[in-house]
Design an enzyme around this catalytic site. Structure first.
Site, PDB file in Angstrom:
ATOM      1  N   GLY A 139       2.617  -4.794   9.007  1.00 53.45           N
ATOM      2  CA  GLY A 139       2.443  -3.057   9.249  1.00 53.45           C
ATOM      3  C   GLY A 139       1.441  -2.470   8.486  1.00 53.45           C
ATOM      4  O   GLY A 139       1.604  -1.303   8.073  1.00 53.45           O
ATOM      5  N   THR A 140       0.359  -2.948   8.755  1.00 56.09           N
ATOM      6  CA  THR A 140      -1.065  -2.117   8.104  1.00 56.09           C
ATOM      7  C   THR A 140      -1.974  -2.346   9.066  1.00 56.09           C
ATOM      8  O   THR A 140      -2.278  -3.134   9.738  1.00 56.09           O
ATOM      9  CB  THR A 140      -1.416  -2.603   6.722  1.00 56.09           C
ATOM     10  OG1 THR A 140      -2.376  -2.064   6.646  1.00 56.09           O
ATOM     11  CG2 THR A 140      -1.342  -4.168   6.512  1.00 56.09           C
ATOM     12  N   SER A 141      -2.605  -0.924   9.304  1.00 60.17           N
ATOM     13  CA  SER A 141      -3.861  -1.173  10.358  1.00 60.17           C
ATOM     14  C   SER A 141      -4.923  -1.819   9.612  1.00 60.17           C
ATOM     15  O   SER A 141      -6.028  -1.988  10.375  1.00 60.17           O
ATOM     16  CB  SER A 141      -4.040   0.347  10.717  1.00 60.17           C
ATOM     17  OG  SER A 141      -4.501   1.098   9.564  1.00 60.17           O
TER      18      SER A 141
ATOM     19  N   HIS B 281      -1.644   1.628  -4.111  1.00 57.45           N
ATOM     20  CA  HIS B 281      -2.013   3.191  -4.032  1.00 57.45           C
ATOM     21  C   HIS B 281      -1.033   3.980  -4.689  1.00 57.45           C
ATOM     22  O   HIS B 281      -0.972   4.963  -4.641  1.00 57.45           O
ATOM     23  CB  HIS B 281      -1.934   3.402  -2.530  1.00 57.45           C
ATOM     24  CG  HIS B 281      -3.002   2.537  -1.837  1.00 57.45           C
ATOM     25  ND1 HIS B 281      -3.000   2.687  -0.450  1.00 57.45           N
ATOM     26  CD2 HIS B 281      -4.218   2.051  -2.400  1.00 57.45           C
ATOM     27  CE1 HIS B 281      -4.241   1.786  -0.147  1.00 57.45           C
ATOM     28  NE2 HIS B 281      -4.831   1.534  -1.090  1.00 57.45           N
TER      29      HIS B 281
ATOM     30  N   GLN C 141       0.848  -1.203   0.016  1.00 55.86           N
ATOM     31  CA  GLN C 141      -0.121   0.140  -0.032  1.00 55.86           C
ATOM     32  C   GLN C 141       0.850   1.319   0.079  1.00 55.86           C
ATOM     33  O   GLN C 141       0.152   2.381  -0.200  1.00 55.86           O
ATOM     34  CB  GLN C 141      -0.982  -0.119   1.281  1.00 55.86           C
ATOM     35  CG  GLN C 141      -1.892  -1.217   1.507  1.00 55.86           C
ATOM     36  CD  GLN C 141      -2.571  -1.256   2.611  1.00 55.86           C
ATOM     37  OE1 GLN C 141      -3.524  -0.687   2.865  1.00 55.86           O
ATOM     38  NE2 GLN C 141      -1.980  -2.194   3.694  1.00 55.86           N
ATOM     39  N   ASN C 142       2.190   1.048  -0.019  1.00 52.14           N
ATOM     40  CA  ASN C 142       2.948   2.322   0.168  1.00 52.14           C
ATOM     41  C   ASN C 142       3.332   2.790  -1.296  1.00 52.14           C
ATOM     42  O   ASN C 142       3.549   2.104  -2.085  1.00 52.14           O
ATOM     43  CB  ASN C 142       4.465   1.726   0.757  1.00 52.14           C
ATOM     44  CG  ASN C 142       4.199   1.092   2.539  1.00 52.14           C
ATOM     45  OD1 ASN C 142       3.062   1.577   2.879  1.00 52.14           O
ATOM     46  ND2 ASN C 142       5.000   0.446   2.932  1.00 52.14           N
TER      47      ASN C 142
HETATM   48  N1  APR Z   1       6.793  -2.424  12.267  1.00 52.62           N
HETATM   49  C1  APR Z   1       5.460  -2.755  11.901  1.00 52.62           C
HETATM   50  N2  APR Z   1       4.160  -2.132  11.918  1.00 52.62           N
HETATM   51  C2  APR Z   1       4.211  -0.996  12.598  1.00 52.62           C
HETATM   52  C3  APR Z   1       5.396  -0.377  12.864  1.00 52.62           C
HETATM   53  C4  APR Z   1       6.815  -1.032  12.835  1.00 52.62           C
HETATM   54  N3  APR Z   1       7.887  -0.555  13.351  1.00 52.62           N
HETATM   55  N4  APR Z   1       5.309   0.889  13.482  1.00 52.62           N
HETATM   56  C5  APR Z   1       3.793   0.908  13.284  1.00 52.62           C
HETATM   57  N5  APR Z   1       3.456   0.029  12.911  1.00 52.62           N
HETATM   58  C6  APR Z   1       2.000  -0.407  12.342  1.00 52.62           C
HETATM   59  C7  APR Z   1       0.941   0.215  13.305  1.00 52.62           C
HETATM   60  O1  APR Z   1       0.788  -0.470  14.190  1.00 52.62           O
HETATM   61  C8  APR Z   1      -0.281   0.298  12.427  1.00 52.62           C
HETATM   62  O2  APR Z   1      -1.167  -0.891  12.350  1.00 52.62           O
HETATM   63  O3  APR Z   1       1.848   0.121  11.165  1.00 52.62           O
HETATM   64  C9  APR Z   1       0.470   0.415  10.904  1.00 52.62           C
HETATM   65  C10 APR Z   1       0.201   1.662  10.057  1.00 52.62           C
HETATM   66  O4  APR Z   1      -0.932   1.664   9.844  1.00 52.62           O
HETATM   67  P1  APR Z   1      -1.395   3.038   8.981  1.00 52.62           P
HETATM   68  O5  APR Z   1      -0.843   4.119   9.145  1.00 52.62           O
HETATM   69  O6  APR Z   1      -3.149   3.015   8.959  1.00 52.62           O
HETATM   70  O7  APR Z   1      -1.037   2.779   7.512  1.00 52.62           O
HETATM   71  P2  APR Z   1      -1.614   1.623   6.429  1.00 52.62           P
HETATM   72  O8  APR Z   1      -2.388   0.700   6.909  1.00 52.62           O
HETATM   73  O9  APR Z   1      -0.679   1.405   5.569  1.00 52.62           O
HETATM   74  O10 APR Z   1      -2.462   2.829   5.734  1.00 52.62           O
HETATM   75  C11 APR Z   1      -3.133   2.381   4.421  1.00 52.62           C
HETATM   76  O11 APR Z   1      -4.076   4.656   4.071  1.00 52.62           O
HETATM   77  O12 APR Z   1      -4.144   6.881   3.876  1.00 52.62           O
HETATM   78  C12 APR Z   1      -3.869   5.688   3.375  1.00 52.62           C
HETATM   79  O13 APR Z   1      -3.163   5.161   1.229  1.00 52.62           O
HETATM   80  C13 APR Z   1      -2.668   5.355   2.645  1.00 52.62           C
HETATM   81  O14 APR Z   1      -1.618   3.164   1.817  1.00 52.62           O
HETATM   82  C14 APR Z   1      -2.192   3.972   2.780  1.00 52.62           C
HETATM   83  C15 APR Z   1      -3.483   3.564   3.625  1.00 52.62           C
END
Ligand code: APR
Length: 230
Positions: A170-172, A104, A86-87
């Site tokens: 590492g995605t929420s 994305h 997603q990055n």
């Molecule tokens: N290692 C692994 N995971 C981690 C770390 C780490 N060091 N630090 C934080 N995290 C986790 C958090 O706990 C969280 O679950 O990374 C996740 C980040 O979540 P988001 O900020 O929601 O990112 P993501 O899921 O990639 O977002 C999805 O949202 O805004 C949009 O398009 C954008 O691609 C993005 C999408």
């Protein structure tokens, strides 16, 4: 050879110094996401949007792939690995991974505001008002914004459906349709989720949850998979 599909999110780049989205109180680098990452935001203030992504590009140029990105390269020397990320950063590429699907979009690409198929590389960090496609339209970041279709979702779902092992790092899992990819994996697929703050994942017969940072969690899992299946 096992077919491994890895879904990555902002958390895999966190230890490279790139901030995640939802760990910072709903703001993204101080901005309301709809102002900087939506078609409405672009119509309202394209300069703000361009400035925002110029800063993200500067950050990405300063960042280096971390041990988690590198662990996935190691994994691919033993298995067939497909990465769905997603990055929008290029840290998987710079670590040396192949088979990377950017759900994305890509930070280092621009595209025509008139025709989404006209895509161009961005050298360096800047994209400005007045930078035009050779056919004359203003260029915008080649990013999938909120409210826009996700053209790579179909191929990503097809990859997820064929996985023997599906790893989520590492995605929420808050943003759809990306979060629904896990619904495409088979009941006999091993699912491994690595995140220090584990997201809610629906029940699955072969689910392993690892509440760890991407770097240590990915290294450990990669070594365990190599040991188990080599
Ligand atoms: N290692 C692994 N995971 C981690 C770390 C780490 N060091 N630090 C934080 N995290 C986790 C958090 O706990 C969280 O679950 O990374 C996740 C980040 O979540 P988001 O900020 O929601 O990112 P993501 O899921 O990639 O977002 C999805 O949202 O805004 C949009 O398009 C954008 O691609 C993005 C999408």
């Amino acid at each position: 050879m096992k077919n491994i599909v890895v879904l990555t999110g902002a958390g895999i780049s966190a230890e490279s110094g790139i901030n995640t989205f939802r760990d910072s109180g709903g703001l993204w680098e101080g901005h309301d996401v709809m102002e900087v990452a939506s078609p409405e935001g672009w119509r309202k203030n394209p300069q703000l949007v361009l400035d925002f992504y110029n800063m993200r590009r500067k950050d990405a140029l300063k960042a280096e792939p971390n041990d988690a990105h590198k662990a996935l390269v190691k994994l691919s020397t033993y298995f067939h690995v497909e990465i769905i990320t997603q990055n929008v950063d290029d840290l998987h590429e710079r670590a040396g991974s192949e088979n990377i699907l950017h759900l994305h979009g890509k930070l280092f690409e621009s595209r025509s505001t008139l025709n989404p198929r006209h895509i161009y590389p961005i050298e360096g960090w800047e994209l400005n008002l007045g930078d035009k496609c050779p056919r004359g339209s203003q260029l915008r970041p080649n990013i999938v914004w909120f409210g826009e279709a996700v053209p790579m979702m179909e191929p990503a779902a097809a990859l997820a459906a064929k996985a023997d092992i599906f790893i989520v790092i590492g995605t929420s899992l808050q943003v759809y349709p990306a979060a629904s990819l896990i619904d495409y994996v088979g009941a006999d697929t091993e699912v491994i989720v690595i995140d220090p703050n584990l997201p809610a994942v629906k029940k699955h017969p072969l689910l392993t949850l690892i509440a760890e940072k991407a770097s240590t969690g990915a290294l450990r899992i990669v070594d365990e998979l190599i040991e188990k299946y080599k």
